[in-house]
Design a protein around this motif. Sequence first.
Motif, PDB file in Angstrom:
ATOM      1  N   PHE A   2      55.374  25.956  73.679  1.00  0.00           N
ATOM      2  CA  PHE A   2      55.842  27.048  72.829  1.00  0.00           C
ATOM      3  C   PHE A   2      54.859  28.204  72.871  1.00  0.00           C
ATOM      4  O   PHE A   2      53.646  28.003  72.934  1.00  0.00           O
ATOM      5  CB  PHE A   2      56.008  26.564  71.380  1.00  0.00           C
ATOM      6  CG  PHE A   2      57.255  25.774  71.143  1.00  0.00           C
ATOM      7  CD1 PHE A   2      58.409  26.389  70.687  1.00  0.00           C
ATOM      8  CD2 PHE A   2      57.271  24.410  71.375  1.00  0.00           C
ATOM      9  CE1 PHE A   2      59.553  25.650  70.471  1.00  0.00           C
ATOM     10  CE2 PHE A   2      58.411  23.666  71.162  1.00  0.00           C
ATOM     11  CZ  PHE A   2      59.573  24.291  70.704  1.00  0.00           C
ATOM     12  N   ASP A   3      55.394  29.426  72.811  1.00  0.00           N
ATOM     13  CA  ASP A   3      54.566  30.620  72.811  1.00  0.00           C
ATOM     14  C   ASP A   3      53.755  30.679  71.516  1.00  0.00           C
ATOM     15  O   ASP A   3      54.207  30.225  70.463  1.00  0.00           O
ATOM     16  CB  ASP A   3      55.462  31.858  72.920  1.00  0.00           C
ATOM     17  CG  ASP A   3      54.648  33.119  73.147  1.00  0.00           C
ATOM     18  OD1 ASP A   3      54.255  33.374  74.293  1.00  0.00           O
ATOM     19  OD2 ASP A   3      54.405  33.835  72.148  1.00  0.00           O
ATOM     20  N   GLN A   4      52.563  31.273  71.576  1.00  0.00           N
ATOM     21  CA  GLN A   4      51.683  31.344  70.408  1.00  0.00           C
ATOM     22  C   GLN A   4      52.329  32.112  69.259  1.00  0.00           C
ATOM     23  O   GLN A   4      52.117  31.791  68.084  1.00  0.00           O
ATOM     24  CB  GLN A   4      50.347  31.995  70.797  1.00  0.00           C
ATOM     25  CG  GLN A   4      49.255  31.869  69.758  1.00  0.00           C
ATOM     26  CD  GLN A   4      48.901  30.424  69.432  1.00  0.00           C
ATOM     27  OE1 GLN A   4      48.921  29.564  70.302  1.00  0.00           O
ATOM     28  NE2 GLN A   4      48.570  30.156  68.173  1.00  0.00           N
ATOM     29  N   VAL A   5      53.146  33.128  69.573  1.00  0.00           N
ATOM     30  CA  VAL A   5      53.830  33.904  68.526  1.00  0.00           C
ATOM     31  C   VAL A   5      54.775  33.004  67.733  1.00  0.00           C
ATOM     32  O   VAL A   5      54.819  33.056  66.502  1.00  0.00           O
ATOM     33  CB  VAL A   5      54.613  35.085  69.151  1.00  0.00           C
ATOM     34  CG1 VAL A   5      55.429  35.808  68.094  1.00  0.00           C
ATOM     35  CG2 VAL A   5      53.668  36.044  69.844  1.00  0.00           C
ATOM     36  N   VAL A   6      55.518  32.148  68.440  1.00  0.00           N
ATOM     37  CA  VAL A   6      56.447  31.216  67.778  1.00  0.00           C
ATOM     38  C   VAL A   6      55.675  30.220  66.916  1.00  0.00           C
ATOM     39  O   VAL A   6      56.076  29.908  65.788  1.00  0.00           O
ATOM     40  CB  VAL A   6      57.308  30.473  68.832  1.00  0.00           C
ATOM     41  CG1 VAL A   6      58.203  29.438  68.170  1.00  0.00           C
ATOM     42  CG2 VAL A   6      58.143  31.460  69.628  1.00  0.00           C
ATOM     43  N   ILE A   7      54.538  29.756  67.420  1.00  0.00           N
ATOM     44  CA  ILE A   7      53.722  28.802  66.666  1.00  0.00           C
ATOM     45  C   ILE A   7      53.218  29.443  65.381  1.00  0.00           C
ATOM     46  O   ILE A   7      53.272  28.834  64.303  1.00  0.00           O
ATOM     47  CB  ILE A   7      52.537  28.295  67.528  1.00  0.00           C
ATOM     48  CG1 ILE A   7      53.075  27.491  68.723  1.00  0.00           C
ATOM     49  CG2 ILE A   7      51.576  27.448  66.699  1.00  0.00           C
ATOM     50  CD1 ILE A   7      52.016  27.122  69.740  1.00  0.00           C
ATOM     51  N   GLU A   8      52.739  30.688  65.467  1.00  0.00           N
ATOM     52  CA  GLU A   8      52.224  31.376  64.270  1.00  0.00           C
ATOM     53  C   GLU A   8      53.342  31.649  63.265  1.00  0.00           C
ATOM     54  O   GLU A   8      53.137  31.526  62.062  1.00  0.00           O
ATOM     55  CB  GLU A   8      51.534  32.689  64.665  1.00  0.00           C
ATOM     56  CG  GLU A   8      50.247  32.513  65.443  1.00  0.00           C
ATOM     57  CD  GLU A   8      49.224  31.655  64.697  1.00  0.00           C
ATOM     58  OE1 GLU A   8      49.111  31.787  63.456  1.00  0.00           O
ATOM     59  OE2 GLU A   8      48.538  30.853  65.343  1.00  0.00           O
ATOM     60  N   LEU A   9      54.532  32.035  63.748  1.00  0.00           N
ATOM     61  CA  LEU A   9      55.673  32.255  62.843  1.00  0.00           C
ATOM     62  C   LEU A   9      56.053  30.960  62.127  1.00  0.00           C
ATOM     63  O   LEU A   9      56.315  30.957  60.924  1.00  0.00           O
ATOM     64  CB  LEU A   9      56.880  32.790  63.629  1.00  0.00           C
ATOM     65  CG  LEU A   9      56.844  34.263  64.004  1.00  0.00           C
ATOM     66  CD1 LEU A   9      57.990  34.592  64.960  1.00  0.00           C
ATOM     67  CD2 LEU A   9      56.955  35.127  62.753  1.00  0.00           C
ATOM     68  N   THR A  10      56.068  29.863  62.877  1.00  0.00           N
ATOM     69  CA  THR A  10      56.403  28.566  62.284  1.00  0.00           C
ATOM     70  C   THR A  10      55.366  28.172  61.246  1.00  0.00           C
ATOM     71  O   THR A  10      55.711  27.708  60.156  1.00  0.00           O
ATOM     72  CB  THR A  10      56.485  27.479  63.378  1.00  0.00           C
ATOM     73  OG1 THR A  10      57.401  27.903  64.384  1.00  0.00           O
ATOM     74  CG2 THR A  10      56.935  26.154  62.799  1.00  0.00           C
ATOM     75  N   ARG A  11      54.095  28.386  61.560  1.00  0.00           N
ATOM     76  CA  ARG A  11      53.012  28.060  60.621  1.00  0.00           C
ATOM     77  C   ARG A  11      53.180  28.869  59.326  1.00  0.00           C
ATOM     78  O   ARG A  11      53.009  28.346  58.221  1.00  0.00           O
ATOM     79  CB  ARG A  11      51.659  28.334  61.261  1.00  0.00           C
ATOM     80  CG  ARG A  11      50.490  27.932  60.365  1.00  0.00           C
ATOM     81  CD  ARG A  11      49.144  28.134  61.051  1.00  0.00           C
ATOM     82  NE  ARG A  11      48.932  27.114  62.059  1.00  0.00           N
ATOM     83  CZ  ARG A  11      48.639  27.355  63.330  1.00  0.00           C
ATOM     84  NH1 ARG A  11      48.536  28.600  63.745  1.00  0.00           N
ATOM     85  NH2 ARG A  11      48.464  26.385  64.173  1.00  0.00           N
ATOM     86  N   ALA A  12      53.525  30.153  59.462  1.00  0.00           N
ATOM     87  CA  ALA A  12      53.709  31.011  58.283  1.00  0.00           C
ATOM     88  C   ALA A  12      54.887  30.519  57.437  1.00  0.00           C
ATOM     89  O   ALA A  12      54.811  30.479  56.207  1.00  0.00           O
ATOM     90  CB  ALA A  12      53.932  32.458  58.719  1.00  0.00           C
TER      91      ALA A  12
END
Length: 199
Positions: free
Chosen positions: A6-16
């Motif tokens: 998964f792209d880092q942007v998707v990971i950060e959005l999911t974390r948020a």
Amino acid sequence: MGRLGFDQVVIELTRALVSEGHAKVHLNGKFTKPFKLERGVRQGFPVLPLLFAISTQPLMRLLQEGERKGELQGVNVPRGISLLHRLFADDSGVSIKAEENNFRNLCNIIGKFEKMSGAQLNPTKSIIMPFALEHPSNWLLETGCQVLRPGQFITYLGCRFGVEKAETERANAIRNKIQTKLCKWSNRFLMWSSRVLLL
């Protein structure tokens, strides 16, 4: 998610989405002040099924690897298919041949997944259904999970398991349940997509 590509942007959005949840409790007719959710996610959270599918990938791979190496033997169903695991929403089921070595290997795999993920098997919510054993063996009882006895049953994904019933009686129970759901169609206007969801 990173290991799965998964792209880092998707990971950060999911974390948020997961870490910024707040909730209130309805108590004595009033809502409490909002508080931060420390564990889990909000009920009905639309991303939850996808997160469950992602988080159980390592467990599925460990189970498949165990079967490939011959450490685990799933239950054979018609057409020579081996039924090993079923993961749906937040319910998980594993079907293995009723042999002690098989069972201990499964326990080792679950232990490995617990260490990797931080998740814990909850014995009070876990049930063992020994279909092919007349009497539960000691190696089943030492897990702390409830072992289903003859004459007992549970409901899993809307179906009853464990009760010795005639196939026609079981089929009638399922048919009646579906018929009850479909009767709701006549009471309210539902779009096609809503009917599929209800079914």
